[in-house]
Design an enzyme around this catalytic site. Structure first.
Site, PDB file in Angstrom:
ATOM      1  CD  GLU A  90      -8.542 -11.339  -2.372  1.00  0.00           C
ATOM      2  OE1 GLU A  90      -7.785 -10.358  -2.463  1.00  0.00           O
ATOM      3  OE2 GLU A  90      -9.129 -11.662  -1.331  1.00  0.00           O
ATOM      4  CG  ASP A 102       1.627  -1.401   3.493  1.00  0.00           C
ATOM      5  OD1 ASP A 102       1.187  -1.314   4.644  1.00  0.00           O
ATOM      6  OD2 ASP A 102       1.051  -2.037   2.575  1.00  0.00           O
ATOM      7  CG  HIS A 161      -1.874  -1.082   1.314  1.00  0.00           C
ATOM      8  ND1 HIS A 161      -1.948  -1.968   2.359  1.00  0.00           N
ATOM      9  CD2 HIS A 161      -2.843  -1.445   0.443  1.00  0.00           C
ATOM     10  CE1 HIS A 161      -2.918  -2.838   2.137  1.00  0.00           C
ATOM     11  NE2 HIS A 161      -3.482  -2.545   0.976  1.00  0.00           N
ATOM     12  CG  ASP A 204     -12.293 -11.043   1.457  1.00  0.00           C
ATOM     13  OD1 ASP A 204     -11.914 -12.190   1.174  1.00  0.00           O
ATOM     14  OD2 ASP A 204     -11.727 -10.015   1.043  1.00  0.00           O
ATOM     15  CG  HIS A 260     -11.912  -9.999  -4.020  1.00  0.00           C
ATOM     16  ND1 HIS A 260     -11.160  -8.895  -4.313  1.00  0.00           N
ATOM     17  CD2 HIS A 260     -11.769 -10.217  -2.689  1.00  0.00           C
ATOM     18  CE1 HIS A 260     -10.558  -8.456  -3.204  1.00  0.00           C
ATOM     19  NE2 HIS A 260     -10.915  -9.248  -2.219  1.00  0.00           N
TER      20      HIS A 260
HETATM   21  C1  GLO Z   1      -9.505  -6.721   0.386  1.00  0.00           C
HETATM   22  C2  GLO Z   1      -8.477  -6.686  -0.648  1.00  0.00           C
HETATM   23  C3  GLO Z   1      -7.191  -6.045  -0.170  1.00  0.00           C
HETATM   24  C4  GLO Z   1      -6.333  -5.621  -1.340  1.00  0.00           C
HETATM   25  C5  GLO Z   1      -5.111  -4.878  -0.908  1.00  0.00           C
HETATM   26  C6  GLO Z   1      -4.331  -4.343  -2.090  1.00  0.00           C
HETATM   27  O1  GLO Z   1     -10.506  -7.353   0.276  1.00  0.00           O
HETATM   28  O2  GLO Z   1      -8.257  -7.965  -1.151  1.00  0.00           O
HETATM   29  O3  GLO Z   1      -6.489  -6.912   0.672  1.00  0.00           O
HETATM   30  O4  GLO Z   1      -5.948  -6.714  -2.095  1.00  0.00           O
HETATM   31  O5  GLO Z   1      -5.482  -3.827  -0.080  1.00  0.00           O
HETATM   32  O6  GLO Z   1      -4.951  -3.248  -2.591  1.00  0.00           O
HETATM   33 MG    MG Z   2      -6.755  -8.664  -2.397  1.00  0.00          MG
END
Ligand code: GLO
Ligand code: MG
Length: 354
Positions: free
Chosen positions: A220, A62, A59, A258, A223
């Site tokens: 992901e 980060d 991020h 999630d 997701h």
């Molecule tokens: C949350 C996301 C999060 C992103 C990360 C990168 O549901 O998966 O973890 O992947 O913040 O932007």
């Molecule tokens: Mg993610």
């Protein structure tokens, strides 16, 4: 327990792995406080190599903590310093994601906030993330559009919201001719409904951008499952468009919050199919990382709170082995005879090792 010997690289393909520092986590959840001591960023950095990872997902904050309290010059300076440190440690910054969901200025979303001043903040912070990526030595921005959505439909104009998101992407592309934007779609959480919920939505925005070749996706597993879709099909769709530039492999046990479980931990066959599609689609051959986005269980003791990372990597490698040793001749025969019951048996027996 005997461990099968499996190499990360098979015929001609060597996978590289990445995760983000947030994947080493203190265990707080919406119902309870942290259960483990925080680990300093420098200590986390040391963990990467130890665990067999080369890529770091960032991020913006980060990379540069307390980002909003620092001048643009200071932010660039700190990012450049970190970039050097990473290079010295043999670590690769995979991407930078502007964290647009924690600031008091993004309570109503970033790019899609109803407040123009807040939209401007999100815009500028994203351009700054592009600068941070450049200083770190990465060409990739990830946009997880966390709060770009609604709790109630009537609160925003969804048609305009898509335009705001596209404007922000275009601004990033124009800000730096090298940068690529990867959209990480997610259908919900924290929002009731998020804009750009699937990779299909993301790719259609990519084609509308000022430079479609520099806009792609990160998929992901969890997701896709939250959207009720098959993650391997989502990946295949993006691969078909040559737009799968990263993944967040993990697992998800049905339609709930999630979970970010270890890759392959909930559904082996889905994990097999994701790896099958990635292998077959040449994922990784252009330097893409096999990225993880996994959370250790809250119950895990501090002395082994990175096991979810090594486990996910190992499960991926074992699945690569399964994909490479699948009986392709028998598969072709089943398909030729349209005997999908036989194919089902072939797959399940192979996964069970019989
Ligand atoms: C949350 C996301 C999060 C992103 C990360 C990168 O549901 O998966 O973890 O992947 O913040 O932007
Ligand atoms: Mg993610």
């Amino acid at each position: 327990m005997a461990r099968a010997k499996v190499k990360a690289s098979g015929k001609g393909r060597k996978y590289r792995f990445s995760f983000g520092p947030w994947n080493i986590h203190e265990g707080a959840d919406p119902f309870g406080p942290p259960v483990r001591q925080p680990i300093a960023f420098a200590k986390k950095l040391k963990k990467y190599r130890e665990l067999g990872f080369e890529g770091i997902q960032f991020h913006d904050d980060d990379a540069v903590p307390d980002i909003d309290s620092k001048s643009p010059q200071q932010v660039r300076k700190e990012a450049a310093r970190l970039g050097k440190l990473l290079a010295n440690e043999g670590l690769v910054p995979e991407f930078v994601a502007p964290r647009l969901w924690e600031s008091p200025k993004t309570i109503d979303g970033g790019f899609t906030s109803n407040n123009p001043a807040e939209r401007k903040y999100a815009f500028q912070r994203s351009l700054q993330a592009v600068d941070i990526a450049a200083e770190l030595g990465s060409k990739n921005i990830v946009l997880w559009l966390a709060r770009e959505g609604t709790y109630i439909r009537e609160s925003k104009n969804a048609r305009l919201a898509n335009g705001y998101i596209l404007d922000a992407i275009n601004a990033m592309l124009e800000h730096n001719p090298e940068i690529r934007v990867m959209i990480e779609p997610k259908p919900n959480e924290p929002m009731d409904h998020a804009y750009v919920p699937t990779i299909g939505h993301a790719i259609s925005l990519a084609y509308l951008s000022v430079d479609p070749n520099r806009v792609g996706g990160l998929i992901e597993t969890a997701h896709a499952k939250l959207a009720g879709l098959d993650p391997s099909d989502e990946m295949a769709f993006a691969l078909f468009h040559k737009k799968l530039w990263s993944v967040h492999l993990n697992d998800q046990n049905g339609l709930k919050f999630d979970e970010d479980k270890s890759f392959g931990a909930a559904n082996l066959r889905e994990a097999f199919n994701q790896v099958r599609v990635l292998e077959e689609g040449g994922f990784g051959l252009n330097g893409e990382f096999v990225g993880l986005d996994v959370k250790v269980m809250r119950t895990q003791k501090a002395n082994n709170a990175t096991a979810h990372l090594s486990n996910s990597k190992r499960f991926f490698e074992l699945m690569v082995h399964k994909v490479r040793t699948f009986n392709r001749k028998a598969e072709a025969e089943c398909i030729k005879n349209r005997d999908y019951e036989a194919l089902e048996r072939l797959v399940v027996e192979h996964l069970l090792g019989v």
